[in-house]
Design an enzyme around this catalytic site. Structure first.
Site, PDB file in Angstrom:
ATOM      1  N   ASP A   1       0.791  -1.133   0.001  1.00  0.00           N
ATOM      2  CA  ASP A   1      -0.002  -0.039  -0.014  1.00  0.00           C
ATOM      3  C   ASP A   1       0.830   1.262   0.028  1.00  0.00           C
ATOM      4  O   ASP A   1       1.756   1.304   0.905  1.00  0.00           O
ATOM      5  CB  ASP A   1      -0.846   0.087   1.298  1.00  0.00           C
ATOM      6  CG  ASP A   1      -1.944   0.927   1.174  1.00  0.00           C
ATOM      7  OD1 ASP A   1      -3.224   0.347   0.991  1.00  0.00           O
ATOM      8  OD2 ASP A   1      -1.652   2.266   1.124  1.00  0.00           O
TER       9      ASP A   1
ATOM     10  N   HIS B   1     -10.232  -5.177  -3.311  1.00  0.00           N
ATOM     11  CA  HIS B   1      -8.792  -5.467  -2.730  1.00  0.00           C
ATOM     12  C   HIS B   1      -8.797  -5.841  -1.270  1.00  0.00           C
ATOM     13  O   HIS B   1      -9.567  -5.054  -0.599  1.00  0.00           O
ATOM     14  CB  HIS B   1      -7.880  -4.249  -2.873  1.00  0.00           C
ATOM     15  CG  HIS B   1      -8.608  -3.078  -2.590  1.00  0.00           C
ATOM     16  ND1 HIS B   1      -9.298  -2.165  -3.047  1.00  0.00           N
ATOM     17  CD2 HIS B   1      -8.425  -2.221  -1.325  1.00  0.00           C
ATOM     18  CE1 HIS B   1     -10.014  -1.390  -2.440  1.00  0.00           C
ATOM     19  NE2 HIS B   1      -9.341  -1.185  -1.441  1.00  0.00           N
TER      20      HIS B   1
ATOM     21  N   GLN C   1     -14.120   2.955   1.194  1.00  0.00           N
ATOM     22  CA  GLN C   1     -13.682   2.377  -0.037  1.00  0.00           C
ATOM     23  C   GLN C   1     -13.389   3.355  -0.891  1.00  0.00           C
ATOM     24  O   GLN C   1     -14.105   4.265  -1.212  1.00  0.00           O
ATOM     25  CB  GLN C   1     -14.446   1.346  -0.881  1.00  0.00           C
ATOM     26  CG  GLN C   1     -13.907   0.529  -2.046  1.00  0.00           C
ATOM     27  CD  GLN C   1     -14.921  -0.452  -2.516  1.00  0.00           C
ATOM     28  OE1 GLN C   1     -15.941  -0.746  -1.985  1.00  0.00           O
ATOM     29  NE2 GLN C   1     -14.256  -1.117  -3.462  1.00  0.00           N
TER      30      GLN C   1
HETATM   31  P1  5GP Z   1      -9.639   1.717  -0.034  1.00  0.00           P
HETATM   32  O1  5GP Z   1      -9.700   2.837   0.615  1.00  0.00           O
HETATM   33  O2  5GP Z   1     -10.374   1.614  -1.448  1.00  0.00           O
HETATM   34  O3  5GP Z   1     -10.197   0.485   0.703  1.00  0.00           O
HETATM   35  O4  5GP Z   1      -8.125   1.357  -0.231  1.00  0.00           O
HETATM   36  C1  5GP Z   1      -7.331   1.767  -1.371  1.00  0.00           C
HETATM   37  C2  5GP Z   1      -5.895   1.595  -0.968  1.00  0.00           C
HETATM   38  O5  5GP Z   1      -5.157   2.078  -1.784  1.00  0.00           O
HETATM   39  C3  5GP Z   1      -5.600   2.572   0.016  1.00  0.00           C
HETATM   40  O6  5GP Z   1      -4.960   2.085   1.467  1.00  0.00           O
HETATM   41  C4  5GP Z   1      -4.415   3.701  -0.328  1.00  0.00           C
HETATM   42  O7  5GP Z   1      -3.467   4.008   0.470  1.00  0.00           O
HETATM   43  C5  5GP Z   1      -3.955   2.749  -1.236  1.00  0.00           C
HETATM   44  N1  5GP Z   1      -3.514   3.411  -2.891  1.00  0.00           N
HETATM   45  C6  5GP Z   1      -4.226   4.415  -3.251  1.00  0.00           C
HETATM   46  N2  5GP Z   1      -3.589   4.856  -4.419  1.00  0.00           N
HETATM   47  C7  5GP Z   1      -2.310   3.899  -4.556  1.00  0.00           C
HETATM   48  C8  5GP Z   1      -1.291   3.638  -5.496  1.00  0.00           C
HETATM   49  O8  5GP Z   1      -1.175   4.529  -6.515  1.00  0.00           O
HETATM   50  N3  5GP Z   1      -0.386   2.688  -5.330  1.00  0.00           N
HETATM   51  C9  5GP Z   1      -0.604   1.901  -4.180  1.00  0.00           C
HETATM   52  N4  5GP Z   1       0.200   0.958  -4.207  1.00  0.00           N
HETATM   53  N5  5GP Z   1      -1.810   1.989  -3.421  1.00  0.00           N
HETATM   54  C10 5GP Z   1      -2.584   2.961  -3.463  1.00  0.00           C
END
Ligand code: 5GP
Ligand code: ZN
Length: 120
Positions: A36, A106, A100
């Site tokens: 992440d 993911h 999300q």
């Molecule tokens: P969500 O908030 O959808 O559950 O999780 C999305 C995750 O993607 C977050 O923890 C965020 O830090 C990660 N993330 C966002 N943009 C990127 C990116 O460009 N590369 C990587 N490796 N992680 C990302």
């Protein structure tokens, strides 16, 4: 739009395709695990299917075998990171109200520190 098809505007489809860089820790024919970019714990790895499904519910309904492969990979990542014995958490944020932000399913694999319950 057919379930599982790549989405042109999806960040994680771009990471899977290699069009956006990421620190990949492990991959199989079905799933990819990468660091992440904004880690919330010493271990914070995202595990995604190569195929695009919006969230965990859609994945489990449309592609249950792939959902199983995703969970198996999450567990293998935890073993590889050395946090399997101490404990870790697999999180699927589902919907904007639950945090999300990327609508390509993911699993967050979080470990390497104490994890409070209930989560925020
Ligand atoms: P969500 O908030 O959808 O559950 O999780 C999305 C995750 O993607 C977050 O923890 C965020 O830090 C990660 N993330 C966002 N943009 C990127 C990116 O460009 N590369 C990587 N490796 N992680 C990302
Ligand atoms: Zn996608």
């Amino acid at each position: 739009m057919a379930a599982g098809e790549p989405q042109a505007d999806c960040l994680f489809c771009k990471i899977v395709a290699g069009d956006v860089p990421a620190t990949i820790v492990h991959e199989t024919k079905d799933v990819v695990a990468f660091q992440d970019i904004n880690p919330q714990a010493p271990t914070h790895i995202l595990v995604v299917p190569r195929a695009h499904y919006a969230n965990a519910g859609e994945l489990g309904t449309e592609a249950p075998e792939l959902a199983g492969a995703l969970l198996a990979e999450a567990a293998a990542v935890a073993v590889g990171e050395g946090c399997s014995d101490s404990g870790y958490r697999i999180v699927f944020n589902t919907g904007a109200g639950a945090g999300q932000t990327v609508f390509h399913v993911h699993a967050h694999v979080l470990g390497g520190r104490g994890l409070n319950w209930p989560p925020g």
